[in-house]
Design an enzyme around this catalytic site. Structure first.
Site, PDB file in Angstrom:
ATOM      1  N   HIS A 350      58.766  50.707   6.339  1.00 15.41           N
ATOM      2  CA  HIS A 350      58.040  49.848   5.422  1.00 15.41           C
ATOM      3  C   HIS A 350      58.056  50.664   4.283  1.00 15.41           C
ATOM      4  O   HIS A 350      58.975  49.671   3.483  1.00 15.41           O
ATOM      5  CB  HIS A 350      57.408  48.679   6.326  1.00 15.41           C
ATOM      6  CG  HIS A 350      57.916  48.037   7.470  1.00 15.41           C
ATOM      7  ND1 HIS A 350      57.997  48.731   8.342  1.00 15.41           N
ATOM      8  CD2 HIS A 350      58.501  46.687   6.955  1.00 15.41           C
ATOM      9  CE1 HIS A 350      58.864  47.746   9.259  1.00 15.41           C
ATOM     10  NE2 HIS A 350      58.520  46.389   8.486  1.00 15.41           N
ATOM     11  N   LYS A 416      52.149  43.300  17.198  1.00 15.14           N
ATOM     12  CA  LYS A 416      51.167  43.092  17.385  1.00 15.14           C
ATOM     13  C   LYS A 416      49.815  41.883  17.163  1.00 15.14           C
ATOM     14  O   LYS A 416      49.842  42.108  15.240  1.00 15.14           O
ATOM     15  CB  LYS A 416      49.960  44.298  18.041  1.00 15.14           C
ATOM     16  CG  LYS A 416      49.271  43.788  18.877  1.00 15.14           C
ATOM     17  CD  LYS A 416      48.080  44.783  19.206  1.00 15.14           C
ATOM     18  CE  LYS A 416      47.407  45.326  18.068  1.00 15.14           C
ATOM     19  NZ  LYS A 416      46.064  46.839  18.000  1.00 15.14           N
TER      20      LYS A 416
END
Length: 509
Positions: A350, A416
């Site tokens: 990212h 998550k």
């Protein structure tokens, strides 16, 4: 009398213990998790616990990691004063060689997650060394060793404070636990260290997590000291917060609370919290000079026989054909089964993508209308297409989320635990979606992946961009296109339900 312990025996014992804990949960943990499953009334939480238990049994049978994050190794070693170690390496190097051999084992490769130059190049050491090692020299003629493997997601949720002497430890813990979110993969254990100095409080909090789950025994016999009183009070009050399994709301947030204390300065009250996640991994062995100390495999009958069925009404999604208007019909808390092509990418990927976007450079893969899974998988062995591939903590990607969605057309994310407010706003503004996979069920998730290939940033290793082909991968809609977050509404609902039940019981009394 002097006991002679060989270098190779130390290395072999450490390597064996780390392989063992990568795929075997401690029995006390399995028993406690099963108890939590049986009493859970929140369906979302019950489903999450079921996946954790099923994953655990699969790992015990298949000898593959419980979690894709196979942890940073911590070793507590007590060396007897009557011991002589024969070898040509320093003791620290012996222990690290054991780690190296464990993580490079060809039959069960474990993910190397340790980076040198942590504030600079952050280069992977390639073998998960060095370990964090704590030594004590003690009376005796043996070497006593505890090894643990601690995932980065749960370690990142550790908390520390230097309280005033008159401040309440309970109040501080109850303030901190909600701030920890679900990134530590509850239900698990909380290790609490009180006293000493700053570093001592953290150390004894970590050491407390080596103890077995025994809170129900303590409840039966009652507290005999202040630390045990705190354990009982915090176990009760933390579970009443309603955070629940994976932070989705439910009855069990902690399976046990451990409290260790140490004398401290009159002006101080150091307090530390270190959580242990649903991938609880630790083992103990003693070297007596008679060869390596190897772990004894448990009985597979110790695992409960649990099945998890999603039902016929579940939403099935084809990632290759899904449209933005489809996503807008999904609702927070809904179970979805994903099939089709799913990209992956986590922190390093990212950061690199955002840097390239800011420079106007093309990305290695088109994200328009695609879904990206926050994961760093374990390398495959034998016939696997990919090793255990559970989700990583999504909040670490929050600062990149708006840029990536708005500049690439990314439609959805899978990770998550909860998202922060900035990410939720970006999701809402762009009518995207965030889906949650169960942390602590990495091997189970990997069985839904039928193909995998690297499609970008190959130099990043496990942080490269993969393209997975998935079949019926189970996820929960955690933030829908309206910005409704299951991690906010779920705990609120269950905290209220628990309080209401408590009130009814009080009135009956």
């Amino acid at each position: 009398m002097t006991t002679i312990i060989q270098q190779d025996d130390i290395i072999a014992s450490v390597a064996d213990a780390l392989q063992y804990i990568s795929y075997y949960h401690p029995k006390d943990f399995i028993d406690a998790m099963h108890q939590a499953y049986l009493k859970e009334r929140s369906q979302a939480a019950k489903d999450a616990i079921a996946q954790i238990l099923i994953n655990s049994r699969m790992c015990a049978q298949g000898h593959r990691p419980i979690c894709q994050d196979t942890g940073i190794v911590t070793i507590f070693i007590h060396v007897g004063m009557n011991v002589k170690i024969e070898g040509d390496l320093p003791l620290e190097d012996m222990l690290n060689e054991g780690v190296r051999q464990a993580y490079k084992h060809p039959d069960n490769v474990l993910r190397a997650s340790i980076l040198s130059d942590p504030d600079g190049a952050r280069k992977n050491t390639g073998d998960n060394t060095p370990a964090i090692i704590h030594y004590k020299i003690v009376p005796g003629d043996t070497i006593d060793v505890h090894v643990a493997a601690k995932g980065g997601g749960s370690e990142a949720k550790s908390k520390f404070a230097m309280l005033n002497p008159s401040d309440s430890v309970v109040d501080w813990v109850l303030k901190m636990v909600p701030q920890m979110g679900a990134g530590w993969c509850p239900p698990g254990m909380l290790g609490i260290g009180i006293g000493g100095t700053a570093e001592k409080a953290m150390l004894i909090a970590k050491e407390s997590l080596l103890e077995p789950v025994d809170i129900h025994d303590l409840i039966k016999r009652g507290a005999s000291n202040r630390a045990e009183e705190l354990r009982l009070e915090l176990f009760d009050k933390v579970n009443k917060l309603g955070i629940g399994a994976q932070g989705l709301g439910g009855l069990t947030t902690v399976l046990d609370v451990k409290v260790h204390d140490y004398p401290t300065h009159a002006a101080n009250k150091a307090v530390a919290i270190i959580p242990n996640c649903a991938a609880t991994r630790h083992a103990h062995f003693t070297l007596k000079g008679s060869g390596p100390a190897l772990q004894t495999p448990p009985n597979l009958e110790d695992w409960p026989d649990i099945s998890w069925e999603v039902g016929e009404s579940v939403r099935r999604v084809n990632l290759d054909t899904v449209k933005p208007e489809d996503v807008q019909t999904w609702k927070s808390g809904e179970t979805v089964l994903l099939s089709g092509k799913l990209l992956t990418g986590r922190d390093a990927a990212h950061k690199r993508m955002v840097d390239m976007i800011n420079k106007g450079e093309p990305l290695p893969v088109d994200l328009q209308g695609r879904f990206i899974y926050y994961v760093g998988p374990v390398d495959p062995v034998r016939t696997e297409v990919v090793g255990p591939a559970g989700p990583t903590t999504a909040t670490r990607m929050d600062k990149f989320t708006r840029t990536v969605i708005e500049k690439t057309g990314l439609l959805g994310m899978v990770g998550k635990a909860e998202r922060g407010d900035a990410a939720i706003e970006a999701i809402k503004d762009n009518k995207a979606v965030y889906l949650m996979a169960v942390g602590g069920a990495a091997y189970l998730v990997s069985k839904a992946i039928t193909a995998a290939k690297v499609v970008g940033f190959a130099d990043l290793g496990m942080e490269a961009i993969y393209e997975f082909e998935v079949k019926d991968m189970p996820v929960t809609v955690a933030v829908d296109s309206t910005g409704d977050s299951a991690h906010k509404t779920g705990p609120q609902v269950w905290q209220a339900k628990i309080a209401e039940t408590e009130q009814v019981l009080t009135l009956k009394d």
